[in-house]
Scaffold this active site. Sequence first.
Site, PDB file in Angstrom:
ATOM      1  N   THR A 111       4.872  -8.167  -4.487  1.00  0.00           N
ATOM      2  CA  THR A 111       3.504  -8.011  -5.078  1.00  0.00           C
ATOM      3  C   THR A 111       3.439  -9.115  -6.269  1.00  0.00           C
ATOM      4  O   THR A 111       4.465  -9.553  -6.873  1.00  0.00           O
ATOM      5  CB  THR A 111       3.494  -6.707  -5.839  1.00  0.00           C
ATOM      6  OG1 THR A 111       2.537  -6.595  -6.738  1.00  0.00           O
ATOM      7  CG2 THR A 111       4.784  -6.282  -6.583  1.00  0.00           C
ATOM      8  N   ASP A 112       2.293  -9.534  -6.429  1.00  0.00           N
ATOM      9  CA  ASP A 112       2.004 -10.389  -7.519  1.00  0.00           C
ATOM     10  C   ASP A 112       2.415  -9.974  -8.958  1.00  0.00           C
ATOM     11  O   ASP A 112       2.500 -10.509  -9.976  1.00  0.00           O
ATOM     12  CB  ASP A 112       0.666 -10.973  -7.620  1.00  0.00           C
ATOM     13  CG  ASP A 112      -0.583  -9.982  -7.646  1.00  0.00           C
ATOM     14  OD1 ASP A 112      -0.037  -8.715  -7.752  1.00  0.00           O
ATOM     15  OD2 ASP A 112      -1.734 -10.029  -8.070  1.00  0.00           O
ATOM     16  N   GLU A 113       2.280  -8.375  -9.185  1.00  0.00           N
ATOM     17  CA  GLU A 113       2.798  -7.860 -10.436  1.00  0.00           C
ATOM     18  C   GLU A 113       4.079  -8.205 -10.947  1.00  0.00           C
ATOM     19  O   GLU A 113       4.194  -8.128 -11.893  1.00  0.00           O
ATOM     20  CB  GLU A 113       2.707  -6.317 -10.121  1.00  0.00           C
ATOM     21  CG  GLU A 113       1.335  -5.764  -9.638  1.00  0.00           C
ATOM     22  CD  GLU A 113       0.908  -4.473  -9.635  1.00  0.00           C
ATOM     23  OE1 GLU A 113       1.632  -3.833 -10.696  1.00  0.00           O
ATOM     24  OE2 GLU A 113       0.161  -3.937  -8.786  1.00  0.00           O
TER      25      GLU A 113
ATOM     26  N   TYR B  87       7.294   0.030 -11.700  1.00  0.00           N
ATOM     27  CA  TYR B  87       7.135  -0.132 -10.583  1.00  0.00           C
ATOM     28  C   TYR B  87       7.182  -1.897 -10.336  1.00  0.00           C
ATOM     29  O   TYR B  87       8.265  -2.300  -9.543  1.00  0.00           O
ATOM     30  CB  TYR B  87       5.566  -0.108 -10.102  1.00  0.00           C
ATOM     31  CG  TYR B  87       5.020  -0.788  -8.848  1.00  0.00           C
ATOM     32  CD1 TYR B  87       5.866  -0.601  -7.368  1.00  0.00           C
ATOM     33  CD2 TYR B  87       4.000  -1.724  -8.795  1.00  0.00           C
ATOM     34  CE1 TYR B  87       5.360  -1.376  -6.334  1.00  0.00           C
ATOM     35  CE2 TYR B  87       3.828  -2.558  -7.878  1.00  0.00           C
ATOM     36  CZ  TYR B  87       4.249  -2.331  -6.611  1.00  0.00           C
ATOM     37  OH  TYR B  87       3.853  -2.863  -5.553  1.00  0.00           O
TER      38      TYR B  87
ATOM     39  N   LYS C  32      10.141  -3.961  -8.221  1.00  0.00           N
ATOM     40  CA  LYS C  32      10.055  -4.773  -7.325  1.00  0.00           C
ATOM     41  C   LYS C  32      10.503  -6.269  -7.614  1.00  0.00           C
ATOM     42  O   LYS C  32      11.104  -6.937  -6.680  1.00  0.00           O
ATOM     43  CB  LYS C  32       8.620  -5.074  -6.826  1.00  0.00           C
ATOM     44  CG  LYS C  32       7.797  -3.969  -6.431  1.00  0.00           C
ATOM     45  CD  LYS C  32       8.145  -3.626  -5.031  1.00  0.00           C
ATOM     46  CE  LYS C  32       7.708  -4.557  -3.803  1.00  0.00           C
ATOM     47  NZ  LYS C  32       8.210  -4.090  -2.383  1.00  0.00           N
TER      48      LYS C  32
HETATM   49  P1  NAD Z   1       2.079   2.778   0.325  1.00  0.00           P
HETATM   50  O1  NAD Z   1       2.638   3.611  -0.941  1.00  0.00           O
HETATM   51  O2  NAD Z   1       0.872   3.077   1.009  1.00  0.00           O
HETATM   52  O3  NAD Z   1       3.285   2.986   1.767  1.00  0.00           O
HETATM   53  C1  NAD Z   1       4.624   3.058   1.426  1.00  0.00           C
HETATM   54  C2  NAD Z   1       5.373   3.429   2.653  1.00  0.00           C
HETATM   55  O4  NAD Z   1       6.591   3.424   2.614  1.00  0.00           O
HETATM   56  C3  NAD Z   1       5.218   4.919   3.083  1.00  0.00           C
HETATM   57  O5  NAD Z   1       4.715   5.254   4.507  1.00  0.00           O
HETATM   58  C4  NAD Z   1       6.122   5.933   2.642  1.00  0.00           C
HETATM   59  O6  NAD Z   1       6.359   6.851   3.338  1.00  0.00           O
HETATM   60  C5  NAD Z   1       7.301   4.698   2.864  1.00  0.00           C
HETATM   61  N1  NAD Z   1       8.417   5.002   1.982  1.00  0.00           N
HETATM   62  C6  NAD Z   1       8.370   5.355   0.639  1.00  0.00           C
HETATM   63  N2  NAD Z   1       9.772   5.389   0.411  1.00  0.00           N
HETATM   64  C7  NAD Z   1      10.531   5.354   1.709  1.00  0.00           C
HETATM   65  C8  NAD Z   1      11.974   5.566   1.757  1.00  0.00           C
HETATM   66  N3  NAD Z   1      12.964   5.765   0.876  1.00  0.00           N
HETATM   67  N4  NAD Z   1      12.574   5.278   2.895  1.00  0.00           N
HETATM   68  C9  NAD Z   1      11.689   4.998   4.055  1.00  0.00           C
HETATM   69  N5  NAD Z   1      10.312   4.784   3.859  1.00  0.00           N
HETATM   70  C10 NAD Z   1       9.710   5.088   2.532  1.00  0.00           C
HETATM   71  O7  NAD Z   1       2.321   1.213  -0.050  1.00  0.00           O
HETATM   72  P2  NAD Z   1       1.516  -0.060   0.398  1.00  0.00           P
HETATM   73  O8  NAD Z   1       0.550  -0.001  -0.475  1.00  0.00           O
HETATM   74  O9  NAD Z   1       1.287   0.049   1.646  1.00  0.00           O
HETATM   75  O10 NAD Z   1       2.678  -1.158  -0.255  1.00  0.00           O
HETATM   76  C11 NAD Z   1       3.656  -1.786   1.028  1.00  0.00           C
HETATM   77  C12 NAD Z   1       4.395  -2.644   0.456  1.00  0.00           C
HETATM   78  O11 NAD Z   1       3.270  -3.748  -0.063  1.00  0.00           O
HETATM   79  C13 NAD Z   1       5.158  -2.432  -0.788  1.00  0.00           C
HETATM   80  O12 NAD Z   1       6.559  -3.154  -0.722  1.00  0.00           O
HETATM   81  C14 NAD Z   1       4.197  -2.771  -2.028  1.00  0.00           C
HETATM   82  O13 NAD Z   1       5.075  -3.026  -3.141  1.00  0.00           O
HETATM   83  C15 NAD Z   1       3.473  -4.133  -1.498  1.00  0.00           C
HETATM   84  N6  NAD Z   1       2.648  -4.590  -1.857  1.00  0.00           N
HETATM   85  C16 NAD Z   1       1.260  -3.743  -1.954  1.00  0.00           C
HETATM   86  C17 NAD Z   1       0.050  -3.996  -2.564  1.00  0.00           C
HETATM   87  C18 NAD Z   1      -1.124  -3.179  -2.470  1.00  0.00           C
HETATM   88  O14 NAD Z   1      -2.117  -3.607  -3.163  1.00  0.00           O
HETATM   89  N7  NAD Z   1      -0.948  -1.829  -2.202  1.00  0.00           N
HETATM   90  C19 NAD Z   1      -0.051  -5.247  -2.809  1.00  0.00           C
HETATM   91  C20 NAD Z   1       0.907  -6.168  -2.742  1.00  0.00           C
HETATM   92  C21 NAD Z   1       2.263  -5.818  -2.316  1.00  0.00           C
HETATM   93  P1  TYD Z   2      -4.541   0.454  -9.037  1.00  0.00           P
HETATM   94  O1  TYD Z   2      -5.334   0.659  -7.806  1.00  0.00           O
HETATM   95  O2  TYD Z   2      -3.527   1.604  -9.418  1.00  0.00           O
HETATM   96  O3  TYD Z   2      -3.720  -0.889  -8.540  1.00  0.00           O
HETATM   97  P2  TYD Z   2      -2.658  -1.966  -9.743  1.00  0.00           P
HETATM   98  O4  TYD Z   2      -2.382  -0.977 -10.854  1.00  0.00           O
HETATM   99  O5  TYD Z   2      -1.371  -2.008  -8.804  1.00  0.00           O
HETATM  100  O6  TYD Z   2      -3.389  -3.068  -9.749  1.00  0.00           O
HETATM  101  O7  TYD Z   2      -5.331   0.065 -10.374  1.00  0.00           O
HETATM  102  C1  TYD Z   2      -6.366  -1.121 -10.149  1.00  0.00           C
HETATM  103  C2  TYD Z   2      -7.001  -1.405 -11.480  1.00  0.00           C
HETATM  104  O8  TYD Z   2      -7.826  -0.143 -11.753  1.00  0.00           O
HETATM  105  C3  TYD Z   2      -5.934  -1.377 -12.569  1.00  0.00           C
HETATM  106  O9  TYD Z   2      -6.184  -2.263 -13.681  1.00  0.00           O
HETATM  107  C4  TYD Z   2      -5.873   0.138 -13.114  1.00  0.00           C
HETATM  108  C5  TYD Z   2      -7.233   0.579 -12.862  1.00  0.00           C
HETATM  109  N1  TYD Z   2      -7.519   2.033 -12.500  1.00  0.00           N
HETATM  110  C6  TYD Z   2      -8.487   2.611 -13.134  1.00  0.00           C
HETATM  111  O10 TYD Z   2      -9.272   2.164 -14.187  1.00  0.00           O
HETATM  112  N2  TYD Z   2      -8.708   4.131 -13.117  1.00  0.00           N
HETATM  113  C7  TYD Z   2      -7.796   4.826 -12.056  1.00  0.00           C
HETATM  114  O11 TYD Z   2      -8.094   6.183 -12.089  1.00  0.00           O
HETATM  115  C8  TYD Z   2      -6.834   3.941 -11.357  1.00  0.00           C
HETATM  116  C9  TYD Z   2      -6.047   4.645 -10.209  1.00  0.00           C
HETATM  117  C10 TYD Z   2      -6.809   2.831 -11.827  1.00  0.00           C
END
Ligand code: NAD
Ligand code: TYD
Length: 350
Positions: free
Chosen positions: A131-133, A156, A160
């Site tokens: 992630t970019d975070e 988190y 990562k």
């Molecule tokens: P998500 O939370 O929707 O899905 C995570 C999946 O991992 C789920 O299916 C869960 O069951 C599985 N999982 C969790 N713990 C596990 C374990 N111990 N063993 C096996 N499986 C397990 O997450 P997402 O949003 O789809 O993110 C997927 C990846 O992309 C992550 O690595 C996250 O850091 C990265 N990512 C997410 C975003 C975003 O905006 N959502 C952006 C950049 C990177």
């Molecule tokens: P989120 O979807 O949790 O992603 P991330 O924190 O990983 O960027 O949140 C996106 C933005 O929205 C973040 O600045 C936090 C804000 N946010 C709210 O204002 N209210 C909410 O209930 C949630 C879940 C997020």
Amino acid sequence: MRRILITGGAGFIGSHVVRLFVNKYPQHDIYNLDKLTYAGNLANLRDVENLPNYHFLKADIVDGEHIMELFKKYQFDSVIHLAAESHVDRSIANPMEFIMTNIVGTVNLLNAARHYWQNDFEGKRFYHISTDEVYGSLGDTGMFTETTPYDPHSPYSASKASSDHLVRAYHDTFNLPVVISNCSNNYGPNQFPEKLIPLFINNIRHKKPLPVYGKGENVRDWLYVVDHARAIDVIFHKGHDGETYNIGGHNEWKNIDLIKLMCAVMDEKLGNAAGTSESLITYVKDRAGHDLRYAIDSSKLQRELGWVPSLQFEEGIRLTVDWYLNNQDWLDEVTSGTYQQYYDRMYKNR
Ligand code: NAD
Ligand code: TYD
């Protein structure tokens, strides 16, 4: 023909990656390994679950012995690692699960890959999705590049960041053929409704308050999930060993502006009078350690591997709203039971 292990394939981004790979590469065997936590849902994959090259393995990546057994049994030649605990607010409430899954789980996979591939890295690839975070928070200007120093602020993003460092260490120390990508905030179908966009769509549907953290002035860079899956396909096949690629949509939005856009689209789709959904906006206590701004420079990926995002944001938001309104059973199913307890607990004191 390859045997590709995709971890976290039942989650939001993982399910889009599994769908893309199963359909696009019928000659490859795709193994979806997932623990099925609250965020994993096999209903996300109904359309591909009966295809002959799709296989599901229920496993916890924290269980190193089980991971070793699965590598031995299935002889994976590549890994696309998405399994993670992914929600910042949950990491504030309970950091330990993030340490276990995101750090220990990643090392278990690295160890298994190293153990089974060590005599022959030819054609092997360990692709870590991040992630970019990890880069921390920006002020009003600037963008994250691949060389921006890591500066994570939440449990988190710190977990990562740690996993990214370990993946690089296995490359530098053991020559493991790794590649890493760091992507900005994703949105689209199948995202669990604890993240901003699906949470607010669901709350508008139930006429519940829309909890905006702080003043709503934080900025995020949003990318449609299918574009992220396309980038993962490109990097998996064309990325260079040991390299990092940033993925993003050049699409920065202040939270409050994005929320107002979503409210307008929802009012239009639901046939509400203008302003109905906006009246649900409620400013609540800010998130602890809330990063102000993320913005990602993905020019390396565009220049070197030719990937560009395919969707404009307004189009993506409309597609997303349509998907959630057409799949209200999915929303009701994932928000019942334990999720309800989480929601009550998380927003009780805000
Ligand atoms: P998500 O939370 O929707 O899905 C995570 C999946 O991992 C789920 O299916 C869960 O069951 C599985 N999982 C969790 N713990 C596990 C374990 N111990 N063993 C096996 N499986 C397990 O997450 P997402 O949003 O789809 O993110 C997927 C990846 O992309 C992550 O690595 C996250 O850091 C990265 N990512 C997410 C975003 C975003 O905006 N959502 C952006 C950049 C990177
Ligand atoms: P989120 O979807 O949790 O992603 P991330 O924190 O990983 O960027 O949140 C996106 C933005 O929205 C973040 O600045 C936090 C804000 N946010 C709210 O204002 N209210 C909410 O209930 C949630 C879940 C997020």
